[in-house]
Scaffold this motif. Sequence first.
Motif, PDB file in Angstrom:
ATOM      1  N   PRO A 144       0.830  -1.212   0.000  1.00 43.59           N
ATOM      2  CA  PRO A 144       0.000   0.000   0.000  1.00 43.59           C
ATOM      3  C   PRO A 144       0.865   1.263   0.000  1.00 43.59           C
ATOM      4  O   PRO A 144       2.054   1.233   0.321  1.00 43.59           O
ATOM      5  N   GLN A 145       0.236   2.370  -0.368  1.00 41.94           N
ATOM      6  CA  GLN A 145       0.943   3.640  -0.329  1.00 41.94           C
ATOM      7  C   GLN A 145       1.276   3.990   1.116  1.00 41.94           C
ATOM      8  O   GLN A 145       0.581   3.592   2.052  1.00 41.94           O
ATOM      9  N   ARG A 146       2.369   4.754   1.295  1.00 38.61           N
ATOM     10  CA  ARG A 146       2.887   5.009   2.632  1.00 38.61           C
ATOM     11  C   ARG A 146       2.890   6.503   2.958  1.00 38.61           C
ATOM     12  O   ARG A 146       2.904   7.340   2.062  1.00 38.61           O
ATOM     13  N   ALA A 147       2.892   6.785   4.262  1.00 40.74           N
ATOM     14  CA  ALA A 147       2.922   8.173   4.726  1.00 40.74           C
ATOM     15  C   ALA A 147       4.365   8.662   4.770  1.00 40.74           C
ATOM     16  O   ALA A 147       5.260   7.950   5.220  1.00 40.74           O
ATOM     17  N   ALA A 148       4.586   9.868   4.303  1.00 34.20           N
ATOM     18  CA  ALA A 148       5.934  10.448   4.300  1.00 34.20           C
ATOM     19  C   ALA A 148       6.275  11.002   5.672  1.00 34.20           C
ATOM     20  O   ALA A 148       5.407  11.229   6.520  1.00 34.20           O
ATOM     21  N   HIS A 149       7.562  11.232   5.886  1.00 31.99           N
ATOM     22  CA  HIS A 149       8.046  11.819   7.132  1.00 31.99           C
ATOM     23  C   HIS A 149       7.511  13.240   7.273  1.00 31.99           C
ATOM     24  O   HIS A 149       7.457  13.993   6.306  1.00 31.99           O
ATOM     25  N   LEU A 150       7.156  13.620   8.482  1.00 30.86           N
ATOM     26  CA  LEU A 150       6.507  14.906   8.701  1.00 30.86           C
ATOM     27  C   LEU A 150       7.458  16.002   9.164  1.00 30.86           C
ATOM     28  O   LEU A 150       7.053  17.146   9.318  1.00 30.86           O
ATOM     29  N   GLY A 151       8.708  15.674   9.396  1.00 36.52           N
ATOM     30  CA  GLY A 151       9.640  16.669   9.903  1.00 36.52           C
ATOM     31  C   GLY A 151      10.393  17.396   8.812  1.00 36.52           C
ATOM     32  O   GLY A 151      10.073  17.319   7.620  1.00 36.52           O
ATOM     33  N   TRP A 152      11.440  18.147   9.216  1.00 38.14           N
ATOM     34  CA  TRP A 152      12.375  18.809   8.314  1.00 38.14           C
ATOM     35  C   TRP A 152      11.675  19.807   7.377  1.00 38.14           C
ATOM     36  O   TRP A 152      11.846  19.775   6.180  1.00 38.14           O
ATOM     37  N   ARG A 153      10.880  20.691   7.962  1.00 36.03           N
ATOM     38  CA  ARG A 153      10.249  21.756   7.180  1.00 36.03           C
ATOM     39  C   ARG A 153      10.594  23.105   7.793  1.00 36.03           C
ATOM     40  O   ARG A 153      10.526  23.246   9.011  1.00 36.03           O
ATOM     41  N   LEU A 154      10.956  24.046   6.947  1.00 37.39           N
ATOM     42  CA  LEU A 154      11.329  25.376   7.411  1.00 37.39           C
ATOM     43  C   LEU A 154      10.176  25.998   8.180  1.00 37.39           C
ATOM     44  O   LEU A 154       9.046  26.053   7.691  1.00 37.39           O
ATOM     45  N   GLY A 155      10.458  26.445   9.394  1.00 39.95           N
ATOM     46  CA  GLY A 155       9.421  27.044  10.218  1.00 39.95           C
ATOM     47  C   GLY A 155       8.668  26.050  11.076  1.00 39.95           C
ATOM     48  O   GLY A 155       7.746  26.420  11.798  1.00 39.95           O
ATOM     49  N   GLY A 156       9.049  24.769  10.986  1.00 42.23           N
ATOM     50  CA  GLY A 156       8.384  23.751  11.798  1.00 42.23           C
ATOM     51  C   GLY A 156       7.269  23.049  11.038  1.00 42.23           C
ATOM     52  O   GLY A 156       6.949  23.348   9.894  1.00 42.23           O
ATOM     53  N   ARG A 157       6.663  22.102  11.698  1.00 39.78           N
ATOM     54  CA  ARG A 157       5.606  21.294  11.091  1.00 39.78           C
ATOM     55  C   ARG A 157       4.285  22.063  11.046  1.00 39.78           C
ATOM     56  O   ARG A 157       3.795  22.543  12.072  1.00 39.78           O
ATOM     57  N   PRO A 158       3.672  22.183   9.859  1.00 43.18           N
ATOM     58  CA  PRO A 158       2.370  22.867   9.781  1.00 43.18           C
ATOM     59  C   PRO A 158       1.316  22.133  10.610  1.00 43.18           C
ATOM     60  O   PRO A 158       1.375  20.908  10.758  1.00 43.18           O
ATOM     61  N   PRO A 159       0.362  22.855  11.179  1.00 42.28           N
ATOM     62  CA  PRO A 159      -0.688  22.222  11.985  1.00 42.28           C
ATOM     63  C   PRO A 159      -1.454  21.169  11.177  1.00 42.28           C
ATOM     64  O   PRO A 159      -1.761  21.367  10.005  1.00 42.28           O
ATOM     65  N   ARG A 160      -1.714  20.039  11.811  1.00 36.93           N
ATOM     66  CA  ARG A 160      -2.533  18.956  11.240  1.00 36.93           C
ATOM     67  C   ARG A 160      -1.956  18.446   9.912  1.00 36.93           C
ATOM     68  O   ARG A 160      -2.693  17.957   9.052  1.00 36.93           O
ATOM     69  N   LEU A 161      -0.640  18.526   9.759  1.00 40.72           N
ATOM     70  CA  LEU A 161      -0.024  18.083   8.506  1.00 40.72           C
ATOM     71  C   LEU A 161      -0.324  16.622   8.216  1.00 40.72           C
ATOM     72  O   LEU A 161      -0.611  16.239   7.075  1.00 40.72           O
ATOM     73  N   LYS A 162      -0.266  15.790   9.260  1.00 38.27           N
ATOM     74  CA  LYS A 162      -0.455  14.352   9.022  1.00 38.27           C
ATOM     75  C   LYS A 162      -1.864  14.025   8.550  1.00 38.27           C
ATOM     76  O   LYS A 162      -2.106  12.966   7.985  1.00 38.27           O
TER      77      LYS A 162
END
Length: 289
Positions: free
Chosen positions: A53-71
């Motif tokens: 099945p398709q997989r979820a990508a890593h949620l870290g390593w974004r400039l300014g931090g993780r956007p709310p409710r990204l997952k």
Amino acid sequence: MTAMMLALGASVVSVEPAADLARVANETVHLNCWANRSRVINAFADAAPYAGPQRAAHLGWRLGGRPPRLKHWLPRSPSIFIDDVLATDVPADPKHSLIAGPRHFDLIKLDGDGPEGSWMSRLDILLRNRTITVGAIILEASNLSPETMYAFQNDHGFAVYRLDMHDDRRFIDSHGWDAYSPAPGTIARLDRLRKLKRDQFEDELFGVRLMRHVFRAKDGLSVDAWRELLRPIARFPVQMLLMRDTAVVEHHAEHPLMTTAGDPGYAAMAIERADAMRQRKSHGPVRGR
């Protein structure tokens, strides 16, 4: 990295599993009119065909931090076999016919926080089969086996440089000297801080124009030596540059870019760079009208 290489005129195929980061890469490509030299693939790169099945990508390593409710809004991504990545075209660089010989890549960069070992094992097979040729590889050595590194050095002829990321024993300043050395304008012995077993398998190289400082793995290392060199110095995996042609970097007759600290030419290069920087500062900043 994609934008940097495209800005230098390269043709680039990028694989990014996170849909938002892949979209940013694509938008950057089109904004800068690089679309004829770029292909961005939103997928996980796998060292073997993957039918799950398709997989979820890593949620870290974004400039300014993780956007709310990204997952919750980030879509899952499909998989792509690494062989298919290496066969991907960009419009300005049509596919090289494998009948005419192996497909060449000037640079392959691998950084996935985990699968690098499996990717390198697959590249080892493709190189042995003459499916591809590669000039240089940059990678974070996560889950990389010493047997694989032995093969790349001794069977495929790569020189291996360890970047000094995550190794806090040196800090080369803008003048080419070690800021951590007790006396200014010097490069003190490394073992004054702590002696590591790995030091017997590496030589230090210094430069003032290219990479200021790297550790070069000695030629012809054994599997056991590679097992030692792959151990993290800090908590993170070591980062490496593998190159097939070292002549420009180390052995250019008139202007070598990297040399040992004991080479009188290094001191001359460092002094020349310091003089140039002092001259630049004495003229002050260039102001527009």
